[in-house]
Write an enzyme that holds these catalytic residues in place. Structure first.
Site, PDB file in Angstrom:
ATOM      1  N   MET A   1       0.464  71.241  22.538  1.00 19.01           N
ATOM      2  CA  MET A   1      -0.921  71.694  22.702  1.00 19.01           C
ATOM      3  C   MET A   1      -1.405  72.283  21.392  1.00 19.01           C
ATOM      4  SD  MET A   1      -2.433  74.383  25.488  1.00 19.01           S
ATOM      5  CE  MET A   1      -4.192  74.601  25.658  1.00 19.01           C
ATOM      6  N   VAL A   4      -0.669  71.882  14.424  1.00 16.26           N
ATOM      7  CA  VAL A   4       0.098  72.767  13.538  1.00 16.26           C
ATOM      8  C   VAL A   4      -0.198  72.381  12.095  1.00 16.26           C
ATOM      9  CG1 VAL A   4       2.367  73.612  12.868  1.00 16.26           C
ATOM     10  CG2 VAL A   4       1.905  73.049  15.266  1.00 16.26           C
ATOM     11  N   LYS A  19      -0.219  77.372  14.019  1.00 17.66           N
ATOM     12  CA  LYS A  19      -0.513  76.617  15.237  1.00 17.66           C
ATOM     13  C   LYS A  19      -1.876  77.047  15.747  1.00 17.66           C
ATOM     14  CE  LYS A  19       1.368  75.364  19.758  1.00 17.66           C
ATOM     15  NZ  LYS A  19       2.524  75.501  20.671  1.00 17.66           N
ATOM     16  N   ASP A 117      10.905  75.066  28.331  1.00 19.46           N
ATOM     17  CA  ASP A 117      10.648  73.714  27.829  1.00 19.46           C
ATOM     18  C   ASP A 117      11.648  73.340  26.739  1.00 19.46           C
ATOM     19  OD1 ASP A 117       9.353  71.266  27.814  1.00 19.46           O
ATOM     20  OD2 ASP A 117       7.780  71.904  26.424  1.00 19.46           O
TER      21      ASP A 117
END
Length: 259
Positions: A1, A4, A19, A117
């Protein structure tokens, strides 16, 4: 998402990875406020982790609707580069890399932070220097024994634990399940659970056994089959109890004394 960037902090002349997430483009109204609150909560959690194998967070903020996190600029490649069958690392190196990651997760779990994750794409490895970092605690949550976080599925399905896929409360043992899937892929070039559809994949992860790793690669140390039986157990209570124990088990298998 988000995106970067390679950037420079002009105050101290330091290169960073920045980011940037355009929250205002993705959300509005109360949803925007909720997203902003979650973003800064996640940044705060990641920012208080200090470990050699976890990316360091320097700063977080928002500018004209774009939220950002400034973190250390890393060298190397994502571990995804070493999951293709023709590019696998030597098994002893893969085992040591994952042992180090397990130790880093043990530290995070002691701080009550679950990554949620873990996968090769969220680990950076620089082969020449040996530098190794877990990145993107962006969907990490503080574990809270008094509250269950149900009905939410986050992360990458192929690497997720049965309890996470089912929307049940997760603990650090869910991260360790994902780390075991990562190790299996680093050793074999394939995933332990594969299917042609999402429902079939979820069914396999939740109920069906994985293919023993030494069926795929008979040259691997014999202790790995027993290790994966525990690490990929469907019941979290039956899994290896901590990142420290996970790391020690891999180093015992990797020990020259076993040869």
């Amino acid at each position: 998402m988000g995106v970067v960037y390679r950037a420079r902090d002009p105050m101290i002349n330091r290169e960073v990875a920045l980011k940037a997430i355009p929250l205002a483009d993705e959300f509005e109204g109360s949803e925007l406020e909720d997203a902003r609150t979650k973003f800064f909560r996640e940044a705060e959690m990641a920012g208080r982790l200090s470990h050699p194998h976890i990316v360091t967070i320097y700063d977080a903020g928002e500018d004209h609707g774009t939220a950002y996190i400034a973190m250390e600029l890393l060298r190397g490649q994502h571990l995804v580069e070493y999951t293709a069958a023709e590019r696998l690392l030597p098994s002893a190196i893969a085992l040591e890399i994952v042992a180090r990651l397990a130790a880093a997760l043990h530290y995070a779990h002691q701080q009550q932070v679950v990554h949620r994750d873990i996968k090769p794409a969220n680990v950076m490895f620089d082969a020449p220097s040996g530098e190794l970092k877990i990145t993107d605690f962006g969907i990490a949550r503080l574990t809270d024994a008094g509250r269950t976080r149900t009905g939410i599925v986050l992360g990458t399905p192929s690497f997720m634990s049965p309890e996470q896929l089912q929307g049940r409360a997760v603990t650090g043992r869910s991260d360790l399940f994902s780390l075991a899937v990562t190790l299996y892929q680093l050793l074999t070039g394939q995933l332990p659970f594969r299917a042609d559809s999402m429902p079939a994949l979820m069914l396999k992860i939740a109920h069906e056994p994985h293919v023993p790793v030494r069926v795929v690669r008979p040259d691997l140390p014999d202790g790995l089959d027993g290790f994966f039986e525990r690490a990929l157990a469907k019941d979290p209570a039956a899994r290896i109890e901590s990142g420290a124990a996970f790391a020690q088990a891999l180093r015992d298998i990797n020990s020259p004394e076993r040869a």
